[in-house]
Design an enzyme around this catalytic site. Structure first.
Site, PDB file in Angstrom:
ATOM      1  N   GLU A  86      49.175  17.739   3.543  1.00 51.78           N
ATOM      2  CA  GLU A  86      49.039  16.532   2.732  1.00 51.78           C
ATOM      3  C   GLU A  86      49.161  16.839   1.241  1.00 51.78           C
ATOM      4  O   GLU A  86      48.922  17.964   0.789  1.00 51.78           O
ATOM      5  CB  GLU A  86      47.691  15.864   3.031  1.00 51.78           C
ATOM      6  CG  GLU A  86      47.386  14.600   2.248  1.00 51.78           C
ATOM      7  CD  GLU A  86      48.371  13.456   2.468  1.00 51.78           C
ATOM      8  OE1 GLU A  86      49.581  13.669   2.242  1.00 51.78           O
ATOM      9  OE2 GLU A  86      47.929  12.350   2.833  1.00 51.78           O
ATOM     10  N   ARG A 119      43.465  18.026  11.526  1.00 51.05           N
ATOM     11  CA  ARG A 119      43.614  16.689  12.088  1.00 51.05           C
ATOM     12  C   ARG A 119      44.995  16.450  12.697  1.00 51.05           C
ATOM     13  O   ARG A 119      45.114  15.693  13.661  1.00 51.05           O
ATOM     14  CB  ARG A 119      43.287  15.619  11.047  1.00 51.05           C
ATOM     15  CG  ARG A 119      44.024  15.704   9.710  1.00 51.05           C
ATOM     16  CD  ARG A 119      43.336  14.808   8.693  1.00 51.05           C
ATOM     17  NE  ARG A 119      43.991  14.714   7.388  1.00 51.05           N
ATOM     18  CZ  ARG A 119      43.788  15.557   6.395  1.00 51.05           C
ATOM     19  NH1 ARG A 119      43.001  16.608   6.572  1.00 51.05           N
ATOM     20  NH2 ARG A 119      44.385  15.379   5.222  1.00 51.05           N
ATOM     21  N   ARG A 129      96.773  -1.814  -0.273  1.00 52.24           N
ATOM     22  CA  ARG A 129      95.805  -0.735  -0.084  1.00 52.24           C
ATOM     23  C   ARG A 129      95.646   0.073  -1.368  1.00 52.24           C
ATOM     24  O   ARG A 129      94.541   0.486  -1.719  1.00 52.24           O
ATOM     25  CB  ARG A 129      96.231   0.181   1.075  1.00 52.24           C
ATOM     26  CG  ARG A 129      96.211  -0.490   2.439  1.00 52.24           C
ATOM     27  CD  ARG A 129      96.177   0.498   3.581  1.00 52.24           C
ATOM     28  NE  ARG A 129      97.228   1.503   3.492  1.00 52.24           N
ATOM     29  CZ  ARG A 129      98.470   1.335   3.927  1.00 52.24           C
ATOM     30  NH1 ARG A 129      98.820   0.163   4.471  1.00 52.24           N
ATOM     31  NH2 ARG A 129      99.365   2.301   3.834  1.00 52.24           N
ATOM     32  N   ASN A 182      38.746   9.754   6.796  1.00 53.43           N
ATOM     33  CA  ASN A 182      39.231   8.374   6.749  1.00 53.43           C
ATOM     34  C   ASN A 182      38.062   7.398   6.855  1.00 53.43           C
ATOM     35  O   ASN A 182      37.986   6.406   6.109  1.00 53.43           O
ATOM     36  CB  ASN A 182      40.210   8.102   7.886  1.00 53.43           C
ATOM     37  CG  ASN A 182      41.548   8.796   7.733  1.00 53.43           C
ATOM     38  OD1 ASN A 182      42.169   9.196   8.717  1.00 53.43           O
ATOM     39  ND2 ASN A 182      42.009   8.960   6.495  1.00 53.43           N
ATOM     40  N   HIS A 235      50.809  13.387   7.553  1.00 60.23           N
ATOM     41  CA  HIS A 235      49.847  12.720   6.682  1.00 60.23           C
ATOM     42  C   HIS A 235      50.539  11.576   5.951  1.00 60.23           C
ATOM     43  O   HIS A 235      51.763  11.518   5.858  1.00 60.23           O
ATOM     44  CB  HIS A 235      49.279  13.718   5.682  1.00 60.23           C
ATOM     45  CG  HIS A 235      48.708  14.949   6.320  1.00 60.23           C
ATOM     46  ND1 HIS A 235      47.395  15.065   6.689  1.00 60.23           N
ATOM     47  CD2 HIS A 235      49.296  16.130   6.674  1.00 60.23           C
ATOM     48  CE1 HIS A 235      47.184  16.251   7.231  1.00 60.23           C
ATOM     49  NE2 HIS A 235      48.324  16.919   7.236  1.00 60.23           N
ATOM     50  N   ARG A 252      51.134   9.420  11.945  1.00 60.09           N
ATOM     51  CA  ARG A 252      50.028  10.041  11.223  1.00 60.09           C
ATOM     52  C   ARG A 252      49.059  10.636  12.227  1.00 60.09           C
ATOM     53  O   ARG A 252      49.042  10.263  13.407  1.00 60.09           O
ATOM     54  CB  ARG A 252      49.300   9.012  10.356  1.00 60.09           C
ATOM     55  CG  ARG A 252      50.071   8.602   9.120  1.00 60.09           C
ATOM     56  CD  ARG A 252      49.328   7.541   8.331  1.00 60.09           C
ATOM     57  NE  ARG A 252      48.076   8.048   7.750  1.00 60.09           N
ATOM     58  CZ  ARG A 252      47.204   7.289   7.084  1.00 60.09           C
ATOM     59  NH1 ARG A 252      47.448   5.983   6.942  1.00 60.09           N
ATOM     60  NH2 ARG A 252      46.118   7.809   6.575  1.00 60.09           N
ATOM     61  N   HIS A 253      48.273  11.575  11.775  1.00 56.51           N
ATOM     62  CA  HIS A 253      47.194  12.100  12.617  1.00 56.51           C
ATOM     63  C   HIS A 253      46.290  10.954  13.037  1.00 56.51           C
ATOM     64  O   HIS A 253      46.276   9.874  12.423  1.00 56.51           O
ATOM     65  CB  HIS A 253      46.393  13.137  11.828  1.00 56.51           C
ATOM     66  CG  HIS A 253      45.902  12.619  10.510  1.00 56.51           C
ATOM     67  ND1 HIS A 253      44.803  11.778  10.385  1.00 56.51           N
ATOM     68  CD2 HIS A 253      46.371  12.780   9.248  1.00 56.51           C
ATOM     69  CE1 HIS A 253      44.616  11.461   9.115  1.00 56.51           C
ATOM     70  NE2 HIS A 253      45.566  12.049   8.394  1.00 56.51           N
ATOM     71  N   TYR A 286      97.893   6.077  10.756  1.00 56.29           N
ATOM     72  CA  TYR A 286      97.481   7.139   9.839  1.00 56.29           C
ATOM     73  C   TYR A 286      97.877   8.516  10.356  1.00 56.29           C
ATOM     74  O   TYR A 286      98.246   9.409   9.584  1.00 56.29           O
ATOM     75  CB  TYR A 286      95.966   7.082   9.616  1.00 56.29           C
ATOM     76  CG  TYR A 286      95.519   6.029   8.628  1.00 56.29           C
ATOM     77  CD1 TYR A 286      95.677   6.216   7.265  1.00 56.29           C
ATOM     78  CD2 TYR A 286      94.938   4.838   9.062  1.00 56.29           C
ATOM     79  CE1 TYR A 286      95.262   5.252   6.349  1.00 56.29           C
ATOM     80  CE2 TYR A 286      94.507   3.870   8.156  1.00 56.29           C
ATOM     81  CZ  TYR A 286      94.681   4.090   6.804  1.00 56.29           C
ATOM     82  OH  TYR A 286      94.270   3.121   5.901  1.00 56.29           O
TER      83      TYR A 286
END
Length: 513
Positions: A291, A271, A70, A227, A356, A220-221, A165
């Protein structure tokens, strides 16, 4: 004495306490911010050197052979980490292992500080048995250590490993070490000797993490009138098809989330607000989610931009992440303004972000570990919901496409011309590009192209956060900013404001001793 800022985050904690989860999260966060970061997982070195299929007795501190092997694994990981700092100019390395004794931590601290590397110990303590059991199921039973092993036998073996441990575990009490101690996934936090801007950002980030199961949705919107017209930016209304998508979105979200709580985040633009109007969940508008600002090109089509600013197409494709529209923003700018959003996302549970294209690319890149070169070309289509489920090593992703047509606004990444072609002759991509006589940046001989409407704005190889490694150490007066030095804790507002600080103003918030 090195004049580069170099930090080693050394994990501390019993197995199944979320160390790897924390390591991967910190690495993704800093990489997203342009800070060169890498995780060195000692378990991977152990598997490479000594094999994956080892019994739990291998981890018994009374097993001298296991102890030696180890330590060999830890030494190999440390050597690689030191080499990475020197050869690749790394800024933050994360040493992912239990590091559960005073002796092991002293060895690491001495080795690292002798190489002028600052050490930040990150200890994860968990006393919640339910969380530990979930971590065993979700992470450890899919580990390479337990491939093709019966799940019940694997769980028993791993619990026995934990007990080995536990018998010798020593929590951090070293007063002269810089550390943060996270108890029960951040329900209690103890910090000690935190100094410097980058250490403070790491600590603030860690204080916002949780590992409660959750889902993050991106959409997204709906398709907008801009667009349809091929225009960028603006604040247009939804198209008829976009309104139809908004009407079908509530059923899709409910189908996948059921009665679970959800908060909807939108930008302040029409939007995104229209797209979320029919969702019956609490809503929050973020100006930071608006955006990317296209500056003088806002409201133009790409054809109009190409005609009016012929250099811009070539220049933006040369380095789209750093290209800033005149009077507007670059993707690099957007990442910086989104950092408070990321912090809030890490604090919350189920979230739906209606955003956006550029904004969702940046946030998606954070969760999915994209580099800056590829980030601006991530495909985030219209009328599609993306579901991310955070896990220890990354995120599981599902995409749900709503059966409503929409225009395709994705521009794929163009082929990159060779360095020789770009300097010795024209190509289809850069034949219109103009190159002004910029002075070399940081000693590099490159010339950064400048467009007619904007320019590529960056310091070569610099992080987005104002923590350029060439600025440290710096002889400035002893000035203390509450929440940035000593054991004081930054509030959410302080952290978010300081994230937007620049250059020397960030340096002045340091306490140098």
């Amino acid at each position: 004495m090195s004049f580069n800022l170099r930090i080693a985050c050394v994990m501390v904690g019993l197995p199944a306490r979320g160390k790897t989860y924390i390591s991967q999260k910190v690495c993704r966060y800093l990489t997203w911010l342009g800070v060169k970061t890498k995780v060195f997982n000692v378990g991977n070195y152990r598997r490479k050197l000594h094999g994956a299929s080892v019994p739990h007795t291998f981890f018994d501190p009374n097993n001298p052979i296991g102890e030696q092997q180890r330590r060999e694994s830890a030494r190999a990981a440390l050597d690689d980490m030191l080499g990475w700092f020197d050869k690749e100019q790394g800024i933050v390395a994360i040493f992912d292992a239990t590091n559960s004794t005073y002796e092991r931590r002293r060895w690491l601290h001495e080795e690292l500080t002798s190489h002028d590397i600052l050490v930040l110990f990150i200890e994860s303590i968990c006393q919640d048995e339910k969380l530990i059991l979930n971590n065993i199921k979700d992470v450890k039973l899919s580990s390479p250590d337990y491939v093709n092993m019966d799940p019940d036998a694997a769980a028993d073996d791993f619990r026995a490993r934990i007990h080995h441990y536990q018998d010798f575990y020593q929590t951090i009490t070293e007063e002269n070490y810089t550390y943060i101690k996270l108890i029960n996934v951040g329900s209690q936090v103890i910090i000690n000797l935190i100094q410097g801007y980058l250490e403070s950002r790491i600590v603030y980030y860690l204080m916002n993490l949780h590992i409660a199961p959750r889902k993050i949705y991106f959409s997204r919107h709906g398709e907008s009138m801009y667009n349809l017209e091929g225009k960028i930016g603006g604040d247009s209304q939804l198209s008829p098809r976009g309104l139809e998508y908004a009407s079908k979105l509530p059923a899709l979200i409910y189908e996948n989330l059921g009665e679970q709580n959800l908060t909807v985040w939108t930008s302040t633009m029409k939007r995104t607000i229209q797209t979320g109007e029919l969702l019956k969940y609490p809503k929050l508008q973020w100006k930071a989610l608006d955006e990317l600002d296209a500056g003088v090109c806002d409201g133009m089509t790409y054809e109009e931009i190409e005609e009016k600013y012929p250099e811009d197409f070539a220049n933006r494709d040369e380095d789209k992440f750093n290209y800033r529209y005149r009077g507007g923003e670059s993707y690099r700018d957007v990442v910086l303004r989104l950092e408070p959003v990321i912090m809030a996302l890490e604090r919350h549970e189920n979230i739906l972000i209606i955003g956006h294209q550029a904004i969702l690319r940046c946030i998606y890149a954070y969760f999915m570990n994209y580099n800056h070169e590829d980030l601006p070309y991530i495909n985030i289509p219209l009328h599609t919901v993306i579901e991310l489920t955070p896990k220890a090593y990354g995120c599981e992703e599902k995409r749900f496409k709503v059966d409503i047509d929409a225009v395709d606004t994705h521009r794929p990444k163009p082929p990159k011309p060779s360095a020789l072609a770009s300097t010795t002759g024209p190509t289809t991509l850069n034949k219109k590009a103009s190159f002004k006589g910029n002075k070399p940046v940081d000693g590099l001989s490159v010339k950064l192209p400048v467009g007619a409407s904007g320019e590529i704005v960056k310091d070569a190889m610099s992080p987005i956060l104002p923590i350029s490694p060439k600025l440290f150490p710096r002889n400035i007066g002893k000035q203390t900013a509450t929440g940035l030095s000593g054991a004081s804790t930054p509030t959410a507002n302080e952290g978010e404001m300081v994230a937007l600080d620049l250059g020397d103003s960030a340096l002045k918030s340091q306490t140098h001793k």
